[in-house]
Design a protein around this motif. Structure first.
Motif, PDB file in Angstrom:
ATOM      1  N   ASP A 178       0.497  -1.574  -0.058  1.00  0.00           N
ATOM      2  CA  ASP A 178       0.066  -0.171   0.002  1.00  0.00           C
ATOM      3  C   ASP A 178       1.121   1.147  -0.099  1.00  0.00           C
ATOM      4  N   ASP A 179       1.968   1.094   0.267  1.00  0.00           N
ATOM      5  CA  ASP A 179       2.958   1.992   0.147  1.00  0.00           C
ATOM      6  C   ASP A 179       3.122   2.285  -1.065  1.00  0.00           C
ATOM      7  N   GLU A 180       3.081   3.371  -2.335  1.00  0.00           N
ATOM      8  CA  GLU A 180       3.291   3.911  -2.821  1.00  0.00           C
ATOM      9  C   GLU A 180       4.998   4.086  -3.307  1.00  0.00           C
ATOM     10  N   ALA A 181       5.629   4.831  -2.692  1.00  0.00           N
ATOM     11  CA  ALA A 181       6.756   5.351  -2.853  1.00  0.00           C
ATOM     12  C   ALA A 181       7.586   4.016  -2.630  1.00  0.00           C
ATOM     13  N   LEU A 182       7.138   3.222  -1.496  1.00  0.00           N
ATOM     14  CA  LEU A 182       7.832   1.555  -1.919  1.00  0.00           C
ATOM     15  C   LEU A 182       8.292   1.075  -3.134  1.00  0.00           C
ATOM     16  N   ARG A 188      10.035  -0.434  -8.500  1.00  0.00           N
ATOM     17  CA  ARG A 188      10.783  -0.679 -10.287  1.00  0.00           C
ATOM     18  C   ARG A 188      11.811   0.225 -10.353  1.00  0.00           C
ATOM     19  N   LYS A 189      12.083   0.872  -9.591  1.00  0.00           N
ATOM     20  CA  LYS A 189      13.270   1.585 -10.454  1.00  0.00           C
ATOM     21  C   LYS A 189      14.854   0.430 -10.165  1.00  0.00           C
ATOM     22  N   SER A 192      14.734  -2.854  -9.756  1.00  0.00           N
ATOM     23  CA  SER A 192      14.392  -3.741 -10.899  1.00  0.00           C
ATOM     24  C   SER A 192      14.838  -3.124 -12.045  1.00  0.00           C
ATOM     25  N   THR A 193      15.001  -1.868 -12.340  1.00  0.00           N
ATOM     26  CA  THR A 193      15.420  -1.573 -13.649  1.00  0.00           C
ATOM     27  C   THR A 193      16.366  -1.432 -13.753  1.00  0.00           C
ATOM     28  N   GLN A 194      18.212  -2.220 -13.424  1.00  0.00           N
ATOM     29  CA  GLN A 194      19.186  -1.373 -13.093  1.00  0.00           C
ATOM     30  C   GLN A 194      19.237   0.115 -12.453  1.00  0.00           C
ATOM     31  N   ALA A 195      18.590  -0.160 -11.249  1.00  0.00           N
ATOM     32  CA  ALA A 195      18.279   1.566 -11.010  1.00  0.00           C
ATOM     33  C   ALA A 195      18.278   2.497 -11.105  1.00  0.00           C
TER      34      ALA A 195
END
Length: 389
Positions: free
Chosen positions: A202-206, A211-212, A214-217
């Motif tokens: 439920d934590d949007e920022a988390l 996502r960041k 998981s895409t090589q940051a």
């Protein structure tokens, strides 16, 4: 004889339409509209605000643990009776697993032992960073006391619901009651994307950070810039398309697996020494796998001999998970309790449970179990034939 597998993928036919959409749009590379839609639809289905589609359940748990701050030297409590992927991501981050035994009523980790572990660590002034709750074989753990004790001690609650999609806990969905939860879409799960997983919170920022990472940051820049280490963990657009079709038949798949369990229970009800994994009072067991324990004294032979004799009939059955505290790779690590998980492993067996099993296949499995029992009851002068090598 045709082999009867433990749990195989079960396509509905609806998946193909979404895959065709992916091909028609040429969104074959990772990410794309199918991923976006799968995340929205999955979050809605489980009742979570946000979701990130990932390459596996293990990847999802790895990210979840990093997101709650697990790092080198941190202790993380985790269920002992589980698959190794519930514990190995702790080690990826330099953490140290500590294991918790099961309770008999659900086979999931024992809340009383979790409280004991946290009290012990609090007195020593070194509380664990997180608790990983595994929802085992399609059944939710008892989440209310676990959530309460984690909140009391400030320990992050992470849910490993890889095996429990379709289960409930007092009307809620396992995987949505902690800080973050994860699911698996491996080929043997209730629904599958061939390989894949989902992280929800439920934590949007988390979830945005997941996502960041998981895409090589990759940082937001017109060139490739990285200020931290990330991973290549995103789900492909094509596999997400499969997941969308699978999600539409989730309830059908759960009902089919529950029907498998009920078929076996009724067909084998008169055979002594077989005890089925219980369904806890707090919710619905999805029966991802139909599990039982064998009492050798009453049944006439032990779990392993039953498994081998089923294998002779080309029927795949597997022992219950070997507890993590017995695994060589985790030797010497702390464990609260252990006797319940050890007993379930020693006597536990998983029968073929796929939602695409026919009544004929289910009957063949039940008949094979009955045949083993009958042979086990023969007098000593009529010994059972040794299983094939």
């Amino acid at each position: 004889m045709e082999r009867i597998h433990l749990s195989t993928p079960h396509m509905s036919g609806r998946e193909e339409a979404y895959v065709k959409e992916a091909f028609a749009s040429n969104w074959i590379a990772p990410l794309g509209p199918q991923v976006d839609a799968f995340e929205r639809e999955f979050a809605s289905a489980v009742g979570s605000a946000h979701a990130a589609a990932l390459s596996s359940g293990t990847a999802a748990l790895h990210l979840a643990l990093r997101l709650v701050g697990v790092g080198p030297g941190d202790e993380v409590l985790v269920s002992s009776l589980t698959f190794s992927a519930s514990a190995t991501p702790i080690v990826y981050l330099g953490g140290r697993p500590a294991f918790i035994d099961s309770e008999r009523g659900s086979w999931n980790l024992d809340p009383a032992l979790v409280q004991e572990a946290l009290e012990t660590r609090a007195r020593a002034g070194r509380l664990p960073k997180a608790l990983v709750v595994v929802h085992l074989y399609g059944q939710s753990a008892d989440m209310d006391p676990l959530a309460e004790v984690c909140a009391r001690y400030g320990v992050a609650l992470v849910e490993d619901a890889a095996e429990a999609l379709g289960a409930t806990y007092h009307g809620r969905i396992p995987g949505t009651m902690g800080r973050v939860g994860i699911y698996s879409f491996n080929g043997n799960k209730v629904i599958t994307t061939s390989g894949g997983g989902m992280l929800v919170s439920d934590d949007e920022a988390l979830v945005a950070r997941a996502r960041k990472l998981s895409t090589q940051a990759r940082d937001p820049a017109p060139y490739y810039e990285h200020s931290e280490i990330g991973y290549n963990y995103r789900l492909s657009n094509v596999l997400a398309a499969i997941g969308r079709g699978q999600l539409e038949v989730l309830e059908e798949r759960v009902l089919a697996r529950r029907a498998n369990f009920e078929f076996y229970r009724q067909a084998l009800a008169d055979i002594p020494g077989l005890e089925w994994m219980p369904e806890a009072s707090w919710g619905r067991h999805s029966r991802w796998l139909t599990c039982l324990t064998v009492n050798p004294r009453e049944f006439g032979t032990d779990r392993e001999r039953l498994r081998l004799l089923l294998e002779d009939q080309n029927i795949e059955a597997r022992p219950v998970w070997k507890p993590m505290h017995l695994q060589p790779v985790f030797a010497g690590l702390p464990c609260w309790g252990g006797a319940v998980a050890e007993d379930l492993f020693e006597r536990g067996l998983c029968l073929p449970s796929g939602s695409n099993l026919t009544e004929g296949q289910l009957s063949r499995v039940a008949d094979a179990v009955r045949k083993v029992w009958r042979r086990a009851r023969r007098p000593a002068a009529e010994p059972m034939a040794a299983p094939a090598a």
